[in-house]
Design an enzyme around this catalytic site. Sequence first.
Site, PDB file in Angstrom:
ATOM      1  N   TYR A   1     -12.354  -3.024  -3.279  1.00  0.00           N
ATOM      2  CA  TYR A   1     -12.940  -3.015  -1.938  1.00  0.00           C
ATOM      3  C   TYR A   1     -14.466  -3.003  -1.988  1.00  0.00           C
ATOM      4  O   TYR A   1     -15.112  -2.354  -1.158  1.00  0.00           O
ATOM      5  CB  TYR A   1     -12.421  -1.799  -1.159  1.00  0.00           C
ATOM      6  CG  TYR A   1     -10.996  -1.950  -0.642  1.00  0.00           C
ATOM      7  CD1 TYR A   1     -10.636  -3.035   0.170  1.00  0.00           C
ATOM      8  CD2 TYR A   1     -10.025  -1.003  -0.937  1.00  0.00           C
ATOM      9  CE1 TYR A   1      -9.332  -3.158   0.656  1.00  0.00           C
ATOM     10  CE2 TYR A   1      -8.723  -1.122  -0.458  1.00  0.00           C
ATOM     11  CZ  TYR A   1      -8.386  -2.202   0.347  1.00  0.00           C
ATOM     12  OH  TYR A   1      -7.100  -2.322   0.834  1.00  0.00           O
TER      13      TYR A   1
ATOM     14  N   GLU B   1      -9.401 -10.742  -7.366  1.00  0.00           N
ATOM     15  CA  GLU B   1      -8.472  -9.619  -7.221  1.00  0.00           C
ATOM     16  C   GLU B   1      -7.297  -9.728  -8.199  1.00  0.00           C
ATOM     17  O   GLU B   1      -6.845  -8.712  -8.731  1.00  0.00           O
ATOM     18  CB  GLU B   1      -7.963  -9.563  -5.770  1.00  0.00           C
ATOM     19  CG  GLU B   1      -9.077  -9.178  -4.796  1.00  0.00           C
ATOM     20  CD  GLU B   1      -8.696  -9.354  -3.331  1.00  0.00           C
ATOM     21  OE1 GLU B   1      -7.534  -9.746  -3.047  1.00  0.00           O
ATOM     22  OE2 GLU B   1      -9.562  -9.107  -2.467  1.00  0.00           O
TER      23      GLU B   1
ATOM     24  N   ASN C   1      -1.658   0.016   7.044  1.00  0.00           N
ATOM     25  CA  ASN C   1      -1.150  -1.269   7.539  1.00  0.00           C
ATOM     26  C   ASN C   1      -0.322  -2.002   6.483  1.00  0.00           C
ATOM     27  O   ASN C   1      -0.216  -3.218   6.496  1.00  0.00           O
ATOM     28  CB  ASN C   1      -2.310  -2.114   8.076  1.00  0.00           C
ATOM     29  CG  ASN C   1      -3.393  -2.311   7.035  1.00  0.00           C
ATOM     30  OD1 ASN C   1      -3.201  -1.972   5.863  1.00  0.00           O
ATOM     31  ND2 ASN C   1      -4.513  -2.873   7.431  1.00  0.00           N
TER      32      ASN C   1
ATOM     33  N   HIS D   1      -2.045  -5.392   1.572  1.00  0.00           N
ATOM     34  CA  HIS D   1      -3.309  -6.093   1.361  1.00  0.00           C
ATOM     35  C   HIS D   1      -2.974  -7.533   0.986  1.00  0.00           C
ATOM     36  O   HIS D   1      -2.008  -7.766   0.250  1.00  0.00           O
ATOM     37  CB  HIS D   1      -4.111  -5.461   0.216  1.00  0.00           C
ATOM     38  CG  HIS D   1      -5.255  -6.339  -0.218  1.00  0.00           C
ATOM     39  ND1 HIS D   1      -6.463  -6.331   0.429  1.00  0.00           N
ATOM     40  CD2 HIS D   1      -5.346  -7.292  -1.192  1.00  0.00           C
ATOM     41  CE1 HIS D   1      -7.266  -7.235  -0.137  1.00  0.00           C
ATOM     42  NE2 HIS D   1      -6.606  -7.837  -1.119  1.00  0.00           N
TER      43      HIS D   1
ATOM     44  N   THR E   1      -5.690  -6.835  10.983  1.00  0.00           N
ATOM     45  CA  THR E   1      -5.877  -5.590  10.227  1.00  0.00           C
ATOM     46  C   THR E   1      -5.249  -4.389  10.931  1.00  0.00           C
ATOM     47  O   THR E   1      -4.521  -3.608  10.318  1.00  0.00           O
ATOM     48  CB  THR E   1      -7.382  -5.343   9.999  1.00  0.00           C
ATOM     49  OG1 THR E   1      -7.935  -6.480   9.348  1.00  0.00           O
ATOM     50  CG2 THR E   1      -7.612  -4.099   9.168  1.00  0.00           C
TER      51      THR E   1
ATOM     52  N   LYS F   1       0.839  -1.208   0.000  1.00  0.00           N
ATOM     53  CA  LYS F   1       0.000   0.000   0.000  1.00  0.00           C
ATOM     54  C   LYS F   1       0.876   1.262   0.000  1.00  0.00           C
ATOM     55  O   LYS F   1       2.080   1.196   0.256  1.00  0.00           O
ATOM     56  CB  LYS F   1      -0.916  -0.043   1.225  1.00  0.00           C
ATOM     57  CG  LYS F   1      -1.930  -1.199   1.184  1.00  0.00           C
ATOM     58  CD  LYS F   1      -2.829  -1.180   2.422  1.00  0.00           C
ATOM     59  CE  LYS F   1      -3.862  -2.292   2.381  1.00  0.00           C
ATOM     60  NZ  LYS F   1      -4.740  -2.267   3.584  1.00  0.00           N
TER      61      LYS F   1
ATOM     62  N   ARG G   1      -1.769 -14.232   4.520  1.00  0.00           N
ATOM     63  CA  ARG G   1      -2.632 -13.542   5.503  1.00  0.00           C
ATOM     64  C   ARG G   1      -2.009 -13.612   6.896  1.00  0.00           C
ATOM     65  O   ARG G   1      -2.019 -12.643   7.642  1.00  0.00           O
ATOM     66  CB  ARG G   1      -4.023 -14.197   5.549  1.00  0.00           C
ATOM     67  CG  ARG G   1      -4.923 -13.884   4.373  1.00  0.00           C
ATOM     68  CD  ARG G   1      -5.504 -12.494   4.396  1.00  0.00           C
ATOM     69  NE  ARG G   1      -6.528 -12.279   5.386  1.00  0.00           N
ATOM     70  CZ  ARG G   1      -7.269 -11.172   5.435  1.00  0.00           C
ATOM     71  NH1 ARG G   1      -7.090 -10.193   4.537  1.00  0.00           N
ATOM     72  NH2 ARG G   1      -8.176 -11.008   6.358  1.00  0.00           N
TER      73      ARG G   1
HETATM   74  O1  CDP Z   1      -7.029  -5.808   4.940  1.00  0.00           O
HETATM   75  P1  CDP Z   1      -7.887  -6.683   5.821  1.00  0.00           P
HETATM   76  O2  CDP Z   1      -8.606  -7.782   5.062  1.00  0.00           O
HETATM   77  O3  CDP Z   1      -7.122  -7.198   7.009  1.00  0.00           O
HETATM   78  O4  CDP Z   1      -8.996  -5.728   6.473  1.00  0.00           O
HETATM   79  P2  CDP Z   1     -10.473  -5.310   5.978  1.00  0.00           P
HETATM   80  O5  CDP Z   1     -11.351  -5.313   7.176  1.00  0.00           O
HETATM   81  O6  CDP Z   1     -10.906  -6.106   4.790  1.00  0.00           O
HETATM   82  O7  CDP Z   1     -10.296  -3.781   5.558  1.00  0.00           O
HETATM   83  C1  CDP Z   1      -9.648  -3.442   4.351  1.00  0.00           C
HETATM   84  C2  CDP Z   1      -8.694  -2.289   4.628  1.00  0.00           C
HETATM   85  O8  CDP Z   1      -9.452  -1.137   4.968  1.00  0.00           O
HETATM   86  C3  CDP Z   1      -7.761  -2.480   5.829  1.00  0.00           C
HETATM   87  O9  CDP Z   1      -6.609  -3.242   5.506  1.00  0.00           O
HETATM   88  C4  CDP Z   1      -7.424  -1.055   6.211  1.00  0.00           C
HETATM   89  O10 CDP Z   1      -6.396  -0.510   5.389  1.00  0.00           O
HETATM   90  C5  CDP Z   1      -8.737  -0.320   5.884  1.00  0.00           C
HETATM   91  N1  CDP Z   1      -9.596  -0.062   7.051  1.00  0.00           N
HETATM   92  C6  CDP Z   1      -9.820   1.242   7.442  1.00  0.00           C
HETATM   93  O11 CDP Z   1      -9.293   2.170   6.824  1.00  0.00           O
HETATM   94  N2  CDP Z   1     -10.643   1.515   8.520  1.00  0.00           N
HETATM   95  C7  CDP Z   1     -11.240   0.522   9.187  1.00  0.00           C
HETATM   96  N3  CDP Z   1     -12.032   0.807  10.239  1.00  0.00           N
HETATM   97  C8  CDP Z   1     -11.032  -0.817   8.799  1.00  0.00           C
HETATM   98  C9  CDP Z   1     -10.192  -1.082   7.725  1.00  0.00           C
HETATM   99 MG    MG Z   2     -10.252  -7.769   3.827  1.00  0.00          MG
END
Ligand code: CDP
Ligand code: MG
Length: 139
Positions: free
Chosen positions: A49, A126, A112, A115, A91, A9, A85
């Site tokens: 997303y 994806e 973070n 992805h 996350t 990212k 993962r």
């Molecule tokens: O990336 P991951 O699958 O672990 O998390 P997700 O719940 O699918 O969320 C996708 C991405 O959105 C996260 O990796 C964060 O960068 C972002 N995010 C955010 O900006 N604010 C949140 N409250 C939750 C996630």
């Molecule tokens: Mg996710």
Amino acid sequence: MERTLVLLKPDCLQRRLMGRVVARFEDKGLNVAAMKMMRITPELAKRHYAEHVNKAWYPQLEAFITGGPVVAMLVEGPEAICVVRAMAGATNGLKAEPGTIRGDFSCSQQMNLVHASDGPDSARREIALFFADAEIPLE
Ligand code: CDP
Ligand code: MG
């Protein structure tokens, strides 16, 4: 063998951590089968997303993910989806275990670093969003 999509990212590139993050995947024995630096457009962000587009925090996520270049990678290896993962960690960087990429390098829920596809269906979907067939080696 499995294939998964990894994105480095914008925070990962801005912090000049991409070499260290890619090295972790290589050290693990995973293969980087395709890789490119690119900008994610708002349209691509919404498709990538799709499950989050209606969340209250989506606008900030879109601003972040489109705000600078990313590196898209096709990573392959045995059980690569699950392995990558686990290497990424939870996350939220504050909750992610030490030893994971997010646990070692992030204190943020949004910034973070990586992805990683969360299952076989999302990996397929994806990979097709980020790579044309001609950019992907034959299996
Ligand atoms: O990336 P991951 O699958 O672990 O998390 P997700 O719940 O699918 O969320 C996708 C991405 O959105 C996260 O990796 C964060 O960068 C972002 N995010 C955010 O900006 N604010 C949140 N409250 C939750 C996630
Ligand atoms: Mg996710």
